[in-house]
Design a protein around this motif. Structure first.
Motif, PDB file in Angstrom:
ATOM      1  N   TRP A 107       0.864  -1.183   0.000  1.00 48.43           N
ATOM      2  CA  TRP A 107       0.000   0.000   0.000  1.00 48.43           C
ATOM      3  C   TRP A 107       0.901   1.234   0.000  1.00 48.43           C
ATOM      4  CZ3 TRP A 107      -1.403  -4.460   2.296  1.00 48.43           C
ATOM      5  CH2 TRP A 107      -2.724  -4.904   2.124  1.00 48.43           C
ATOM      6  N   ASP A 130      -1.863   2.630   4.070  1.00 56.04           N
ATOM      7  CA  ASP A 130      -0.760   3.213   3.303  1.00 56.04           C
ATOM      8  C   ASP A 130       0.562   3.022   4.046  1.00 56.04           C
ATOM      9  OD1 ASP A 130       0.171   4.726   1.042  1.00 56.04           O
ATOM     10  OD2 ASP A 130       0.582   6.339   2.479  1.00 56.04           O
ATOM     11  N   SER A 184      -8.680   2.452  -3.117  1.00 54.24           N
ATOM     12  CA  SER A 184      -7.411   2.539  -2.386  1.00 54.24           C
ATOM     13  C   SER A 184      -7.691   2.669  -0.908  1.00 54.24           C
ATOM     14  CB  SER A 184      -6.616   3.765  -2.867  1.00 54.24           C
ATOM     15  OG  SER A 184      -5.458   3.911  -2.091  1.00 54.24           O
ATOM     16  N   ARG A 228      -0.984  -2.234  -4.202  1.00 53.93           N
ATOM     17  CA  ARG A 228      -2.405  -2.178  -3.861  1.00 53.93           C
ATOM     18  C   ARG A 228      -3.080  -0.930  -4.411  1.00 53.93           C
ATOM     19  NH1 ARG A 228      -6.956  -2.520  -3.281  1.00 53.93           N
ATOM     20  NH2 ARG A 228      -8.184  -3.551  -1.685  1.00 53.93           N
ATOM     21  N   ASP A 229      -2.375   0.192  -4.438  1.00 58.24           N
ATOM     22  CA  ASP A 229      -3.005   1.418  -4.939  1.00 58.24           C
ATOM     23  C   ASP A 229      -3.001   1.495  -6.454  1.00 58.24           C
ATOM     24  OD1 ASP A 229      -0.340   1.689  -5.197  1.00 58.24           O
ATOM     25  OD2 ASP A 229      -0.166   3.563  -4.034  1.00 58.24           O
TER      26      ASP A 229
END
Length: 531
Positions: A110, A145, A140, A132-133
């Motif tokens: 992330w 993150d 997202s 992942r993003d």
């Protein structure tokens, strides 16, 4: 072969901005000092293993600080991949019979910015990486993150490559999430291979008991308590245990929240490094020794000096010096007629000499000291202490004998004794001459012609004066002689014991001191590393 830890400290770690001036940097430096002191005493394989562990841990600090590496590990059938998929929200890991045979871990990241170098360092091939993003078909998840989530191969796989991959990534992950199965949570494979060696890593571990939906509700708490009991027996009483079911979604929110809490805490990476340093220090301490550092008491050294002095017969030599010098000086300062009468009573005798050294007593005394001191250091230092003290016993004995033989024992009389002897003879000549002169004058009847001094004829004054002064000089001389004999004995004792002290210091005390100082530096370094 892995580079020594001291090289890593000199060339990389202190100069790295990730550790310079930090508590971790101080701990790494302390561990480096311990390794430096242990070189030549602890096996190189152990030191190189410690070096590799610390280099690996500190290497993580030089990489992306915004990412936290979370590893999902577990046995076959534990539901590890289901948990991984549930956390990512993607079907990235095959489960059940679809489980792949690859020995590589897979990673979901992330926030891909800056993660490339970290993934390269982790050894995750590009084909096993998912950003992942970058997935356009899902939203997202900004709350994750900075997370790098790893799905490791099964640790109980029959494939050796799987074991190696798990071992490699477990050793570097910032946070380890172990997935256990209700049927196999007590399996020795995970407890003996992974949990028991990680007593220093409690702060970077989580345990999730999966498939909790298969356990009757009334038995769930008892099973969780049993897992905690086993972890406590492994030395991990503080590790959190979460009951989950990745299939049914039970406990997944709690697991996700706990992972996020630790990620947001931003301390998982540093805690992992600190734990690695503590574990490395523990391995080094186990190899080097846990005994507190000790010193060689000065009182004990003085006792050894006294025993070596006894082995050299110094006390007998000193007594001989006092006796011989005293007898010679008394004879020299005595009134000559009295000295002639006493000549046969206490002759001066032979010059005192140092007797042959009792080598066996010297060897036994030094070995006993070395054995005693070796009990105060770790097992890696004990043989070096004994060897440092006893390796040169033959040379030590020779140096002692040679040094003692070369000492001037002070048997020669000082110049003033010769002067007193000369005065004695002059006074004796004056006394004999005066009385003879007086006697001759009396026989010749010329005593009335003799010069008088204080009412006495001059020859009488010479005779009586010479006799009285001679006896008085003899009395004073005997008093001076007692001090002279004691002084010469003390000087001889000091010189002889000085030889013993010098040889003992250079051949025994200093070599032992080097080992004790090395062990003290080793202990200080470990204490700093484990602070």
């Amino acid at each position: 072969m892995t580079a020594p830890l001291t090289e890593g400290l000199d060339d990389r770690i202190p100069g790295d901005l990730a550790t310079r001036g930090t508590a971790i940097g101080a701990r790494v430096a302390g561990l480096g000092a311990a390794v430096e002191a242990a070189r030549g005493r602890v096996a190189d394989a152990v030191l190189d293993d410690v070096a590799a562990a610390v280099d690996k841990s500190t290497g993580r600090l030089r990489l992306s600080a915004r990412h936290t590496v979370v590893a999902i590990a577990g046995a076959t059938g534990s539901g590890k991949s289901s948990t991984y998929n549930a956390l990512t929200g993607l079907e990235l890991s095959s489960v059940g019979i679809r489980r792949p045979t690859t020995s590589w871990a897979t990673a979901v990241v992330w926030g891909s910015a800056g993660a490339g170098e970290l993934l390269d360092w982790l050894g995750i091939p590009p084909r096993h990486q998912t950003m992942r993003d970058s997935m356009l078909d899902t939203r997202s998840e900004s709350e994750f993150d900075g997370v790098v989530l790893l799905d490791l191969p099964d640790h109980d796989s029959t494939e050796v490559a799987h074991h190696l991959e798990v071992d490699r990534l477990v050793a570097v992950a910032d946070l380890m999430v172990w997935i256990l199965d209700p049927q196999k949570y007590a399996d020795a494979a995970v407890h003996d291979r992974y949990f028991k060696p990680m007593g220093t890593h409690q702060d970077v571990m989580l345990v999730a008991l999966n498939h909790i939906d298969t356990v009757p509700p009334e038995r769930r708490q008892a099973m969780i308590d049993d897992v905690r009991r086993l972890l406590a027996e492994d030395g991990l009483p503080q590790v959190q245990v979460l009951p989950i079911s990745a299939k049914e979604g039970i406990g997944m929110a709690e697991l996700r929240a706990e992972i996020l809490r630790r990620v947001n805490d931003k301390r998982s990476t540093s805690l992992r490094v600190e734990a690695d340093i503590a574990a490395a220090a523990g391995r080094l301490e186990q190899a080097g020794g846990t005994t507190p550092a000790a010193e060689l008491p000065r009182r004990r050294v003085e006792e050894v000096e006294d025993r070596l002095a006894d082995a050299a017969g110094i006390s007998a030599v000193v007594e001989g010096i006092e006796r011989t010098v005293g007898e010679r000086a008394r004879s020299a300062v005595s009134w000559p007629p009295l000295a002639l009468l006493r000549r046969g009573e206490d002759g001066p005798g032979d010059d005192p000499e140092v007797a042959p050294l009792d080598r066996a007593a010297v060897d036994t005394t030094i070995r006993a000291l070395a054995d005693e001191v070796s009990d105060g250091v770790g097992p890696a230092w004990a043989p070096r202490v004994r060897e440092s003290a006893s390796a040169r016993l033959a040379a030590t004995g020779e140096r002692l004998e040679k040094g003692l033989r070369e000492i001037d024992l002070g048997g020669r009389l000082p110049a003033w004794v010769g002067l007193v002897r000369l005065l004695h003879w002059l006074l004796l000549v004056a006394a004999v001459g005066g009385f003879a002169w007086w006697a001759v004058a009396a026989v010749q009847g010329t005593t009335e012609d003799l010069t008088e001094v204080a009412g006495l004829p001059l020859p009488a004054v010479l005779g009586i004066g010479g006799l009285v002064l001679g006896l008085l000089l003899a009395a004073v001389g005997r008093m001076l002689v007692r001090g002279l004999a004691r002084q010469r004995a003390d000087q001889a004792d000091e010189r002889l014991r000085g030889v013993v002290h010098q040889v003992l210091e250079s051949d025994v005390v200093q070599p032992i001191g080097v080992e004790l100082s090395s062990y003290a530096a080793f202990r200080r370094g470990l204490e700093t590393a484990r602070a």
